[in-house]
Design a protein around this motif. Structure first.
Motif, PDB file in Angstrom:
ATOM      1  N   MET A 196       0.827  -1.206   0.000  1.00  0.00           N
ATOM      2  CA  MET A 196       0.000   0.000   0.000  1.00  0.00           C
ATOM      3  C   MET A 196       0.866   1.263   0.000  1.00  0.00           C
ATOM      4  O   MET A 196       0.558   2.232  -0.682  1.00  0.00           O
ATOM      5  N   THR A 197       1.957   1.221   0.740  1.00  0.00           N
ATOM      6  CA  THR A 197       2.870   2.366   0.769  1.00  0.00           C
ATOM      7  C   THR A 197       3.482   2.590  -0.612  1.00  0.00           C
ATOM      8  O   THR A 197       3.512   3.716  -1.116  1.00  0.00           O
ATOM      9  N   ARG A 198       3.941   1.511  -1.237  1.00  0.00           N
ATOM     10  CA  ARG A 198       4.583   1.624  -2.544  1.00  0.00           C
ATOM     11  C   ARG A 198       3.571   1.953  -3.645  1.00  0.00           C
ATOM     12  O   ARG A 198       3.915   2.554  -4.644  1.00  0.00           O
ATOM     13  N   ALA A 199       2.310   1.525  -3.463  1.00  0.00           N
ATOM     14  CA  ALA A 199       1.284   1.794  -4.474  1.00  0.00           C
ATOM     15  C   ALA A 199       1.026   3.287  -4.627  1.00  0.00           C
ATOM     16  O   ALA A 199       0.589   3.744  -5.680  1.00  0.00           O
ATOM     17  N   GLN A 200       1.315   4.047  -3.580  1.00  0.00           N
ATOM     18  CA  GLN A 200       1.152   5.504  -3.676  1.00  0.00           C
ATOM     19  C   GLN A 200       2.119   6.095  -4.694  1.00  0.00           C
ATOM     20  O   GLN A 200       1.818   7.100  -5.327  1.00  0.00           O
ATOM     21  N   ASP A 201       3.273   5.459  -4.844  1.00  0.00           N
ATOM     22  CA  ASP A 201       4.273   5.941  -5.799  1.00  0.00           C
ATOM     23  C   ASP A 201       4.168   5.263  -7.161  1.00  0.00           C
ATOM     24  O   ASP A 201       4.692   5.760  -8.139  1.00  0.00           O
ATOM     25  N   ASP A 202       3.512   4.106  -7.204  1.00  0.00           N
ATOM     26  CA  ASP A 202       3.410   3.340  -8.444  1.00  0.00           C
ATOM     27  C   ASP A 202       1.944   3.004  -8.699  1.00  0.00           C
ATOM     28  O   ASP A 202       1.440   1.984  -8.232  1.00  0.00           O
ATOM     29  N   GLN A 203       1.270   3.863  -9.437  1.00  0.00           N
ATOM     30  CA  GLN A 203      -0.159   3.692  -9.675  1.00  0.00           C
ATOM     31  C   GLN A 203      -0.486   2.445 -10.491  1.00  0.00           C
ATOM     32  O   GLN A 203      -1.630   1.996 -10.509  1.00  0.00           O
ATOM     33  N   THR A 204       0.511   1.850 -11.150  1.00  0.00           N
ATOM     34  CA  THR A 204       0.235   0.638 -11.921  1.00  0.00           C
ATOM     35  C   THR A 204      -0.150  -0.515 -10.991  1.00  0.00           C
ATOM     36  O   THR A 204      -0.900  -1.398 -11.393  1.00  0.00           O
ATOM     37  N   LEU A 205       0.358  -0.499  -9.742  1.00  0.00           N
ATOM     38  CA  LEU A 205      -0.021  -1.544  -8.796  1.00  0.00           C
ATOM     39  C   LEU A 205      -1.511  -1.489  -8.502  1.00  0.00           C
ATOM     40  O   LEU A 205      -2.196  -2.510  -8.505  1.00  0.00           O
ATOM     41  N   LEU A 206      -2.034  -0.299  -8.254  1.00  0.00           N
ATOM     42  CA  LEU A 206      -3.461  -0.153  -7.979  1.00  0.00           C
ATOM     43  C   LEU A 206      -4.288  -0.466  -9.219  1.00  0.00           C
ATOM     44  O   LEU A 206      -5.319  -1.134  -9.135  1.00  0.00           O
ATOM     45  N   ALA A 207      -3.821  -0.015 -10.369  1.00  0.00           N
ATOM     46  CA  ALA A 207      -4.558  -0.281 -11.610  1.00  0.00           C
ATOM     47  C   ALA A 207      -4.662  -1.780 -11.862  1.00  0.00           C
ATOM     48  O   ALA A 207      -5.712  -2.285 -12.255  1.00  0.00           O
ATOM     49  N   ARG A 208      -3.588  -2.485 -11.614  1.00  0.00           N
ATOM     50  CA  ARG A 208      -3.592  -3.934 -11.803  1.00  0.00           C
ATOM     51  C   ARG A 208      -4.543  -4.608 -10.819  1.00  0.00           C
ATOM     52  O   ARG A 208      -5.270  -5.520 -11.172  1.00  0.00           O
ATOM     53  N   ALA A 209      -4.556  -4.121  -9.589  1.00  0.00           N
ATOM     54  CA  ALA A 209      -5.417  -4.704  -8.562  1.00  0.00           C
ATOM     55  C   ALA A 209      -6.893  -4.456  -8.855  1.00  0.00           C
ATOM     56  O   ALA A 209      -7.736  -5.291  -8.551  1.00  0.00           O
ATOM     57  N   THR A 210      -7.190  -3.324  -9.438  1.00  0.00           N
ATOM     58  CA  THR A 210      -8.598  -2.989  -9.665  1.00  0.00           C
ATOM     59  C   THR A 210      -9.132  -3.480 -11.005  1.00  0.00           C
ATOM     60  O   THR A 210     -10.342  -3.585 -11.173  1.00  0.00           O
ATOM     61  N   ALA A 211      -8.268  -3.809 -11.942  1.00  0.00           N
ATOM     62  CA  ALA A 211      -8.729  -4.226 -13.267  1.00  0.00           C
ATOM     63  C   ALA A 211      -9.594  -5.482 -13.195  1.00  0.00           C
ATOM     64  O   ALA A 211     -10.639  -5.569 -13.850  1.00  0.00           O
ATOM     65  N   TRP A 212      -9.168  -6.446 -12.411  1.00  0.00           N
ATOM     66  CA  TRP A 212      -9.923  -7.693 -12.286  1.00  0.00           C
ATOM     67  C   TRP A 212     -11.311  -7.408 -11.702  1.00  0.00           C
ATOM     68  O   TRP A 212     -12.322  -7.893 -12.195  1.00  0.00           O
ATOM     69  N   CYS A 213     -11.337  -6.606 -10.647  1.00  0.00           N
ATOM     70  CA  CYS A 213     -12.601  -6.254  -9.993  1.00  0.00           C
ATOM     71  C   CYS A 213     -13.503  -5.476 -10.950  1.00  0.00           C
ATOM     72  O   CYS A 213     -14.714  -5.725 -11.034  1.00  0.00           O
ATOM     73  N   ARG A 214     -12.917  -4.554 -11.667  1.00  0.00           N
ATOM     74  CA  ARG A 214     -13.693  -3.770 -12.638  1.00  0.00           C
ATOM     75  C   ARG A 214     -14.363  -4.688 -13.661  1.00  0.00           C
ATOM     76  O   ARG A 214     -15.527  -4.501 -14.009  1.00  0.00           O
ATOM     77  N   GLY A 215     -13.653  -5.699 -14.117  1.00  0.00           N
ATOM     78  CA  GLY A 215     -14.220  -6.631 -15.088  1.00  0.00           C
ATOM     79  C   GLY A 215     -15.460  -7.327 -14.553  1.00  0.00           C
ATOM     80  O   GLY A 215     -16.459  -7.499 -15.275  1.00  0.00           O
ATOM     81  N   ARG A 216     -15.443  -7.712 -13.283  1.00  0.00           N
ATOM     82  CA  ARG A 216     -16.616  -8.374 -12.691  1.00  0.00           C
ATOM     83  C   ARG A 216     -17.761  -7.391 -12.521  1.00  0.00           C
ATOM     84  O   ARG A 216     -18.921  -7.728 -12.751  1.00  0.00           O
ATOM     85  N   LEU A 217     -17.438  -6.157 -12.153  1.00  0.00           N
ATOM     86  CA  LEU A 217     -18.493  -5.144 -12.020  1.00  0.00           C
ATOM     87  C   LEU A 217     -19.098  -4.816 -13.384  1.00  0.00           C
ATOM     88  O   LEU A 217     -20.314  -4.610 -13.491  1.00  0.00           O
ATOM     89  N   GLU A 218     -18.267  -4.780 -14.413  1.00  0.00           N
ATOM     90  CA  GLU A 218     -18.788  -4.524 -15.765  1.00  0.00           C
ATOM     91  C   GLU A 218     -19.715  -5.651 -16.205  1.00  0.00           C
ATOM     92  O   GLU A 218     -20.730  -5.403 -16.863  1.00  0.00           O
ATOM     93  N   ARG A 219     -19.381  -6.889 -15.840  1.00  0.00           N
ATOM     94  CA  ARG A 219     -20.282  -8.002 -16.156  1.00  0.00           C
ATOM     95  C   ARG A 219     -21.623  -7.825 -15.447  1.00  0.00           C
ATOM     96  O   ARG A 219     -22.682  -8.025 -16.050  1.00  0.00           O
ATOM     97  N   LEU A 220     -21.585  -7.475 -14.159  1.00  0.00           N
ATOM     98  CA  LEU A 220     -22.833  -7.254 -13.416  1.00  0.00           C
ATOM     99  C   LEU A 220     -23.635  -6.116 -14.039  1.00  0.00           C
ATOM    100  O   LEU A 220     -24.861  -6.201 -14.146  1.00  0.00           O
TER     101      LEU A 220
END
Length: 193
Positions: free
Chosen positions: A105-129
């Protein structure tokens, strides 16, 4: 042992991981890692450059393991069930490796790709819903609500809640969040927000 790591690198990474989980980031000093791994400073510098390079490698391995678990989750016909399975993996990660998760979480503040990668999977399921007409809110709002829930549970664990407390609270928060985001079968109505 990872096929991409030498025994010396593995020893250094394991030492750093052990120190991190026992005492947090402050416990991962160069001297402590060297003592735990039984190597000298030039060895650490040769393999990882410095302590930050070692922590970066440790974090990369942890993130890779987390996403590897997530990618092997079978995608079912039920996006809601898929989200629940993913949430259980998330709870496992923050409970089993809380210090590594905190470092992430500390490093994700400096590297937004970590958060984007973490949320992409979740976004896909929400888009299906959403595509099925089951999501009662816009996809972006649903993603934000789930992020708030996940951050809250992570903060609870970081503040010293036990594994059981974090898991129980995490499941409760997740279920309540989903109750507000997802329409019951046959329920119609305009999307919120």
């Amino acid at each position: 042992m990872s096929p991409h790591r030498s025994p010396t690198e593995r020893s250094l990474l394991d030492a750093a991981a052990s120190l991190l989980e026992r005492g947090g980031p402050a416990a991962v000093t160069t001297r402590a890692v060297l003592d735990e791994a039984g190597v000298t400073a030039p060895t650490l510098y040769h393999h990882f450059g410095d302590k930050d390079g070692l922590l970066d490698a440790l974090l990369a391995e942890g993130v890779a393991r987390y996403f590897a678990h997530r990618t092997v989750l079978p995608e079912t016909a039920d996006a809601l069930a898929d989200l629940a399975a993913s949430w259980d993996l998330y709870l496992d990660f923050i409970c089993e490796q809380p210090q590594l998760f905190s470092l992430l979480m500390t490093r994700a503040q400096d590297d937004q790709t970590l958060l984007a990668r973490a949320t992409a999977w979740c976004r896909g399921r929400l888009e299906r819903l959403h595509g099925e007409g089951r999501l009662a809110v816009e996809v972006d709002f649903g993603l934000q609500a789930l992020l708030v829930s996940s951050n809250g549970v992570a903060m609870l664990r970081a503040q010293g809640a036990s594994d059981g407390e974090a898991r129980d609270a995490g499941r409760f928060v997740f279920e309540q969040t989903l109750a507000g985001l997802v329409r019951a079968p046959g329920q119609a109505g305009p999307a919120a927000c």
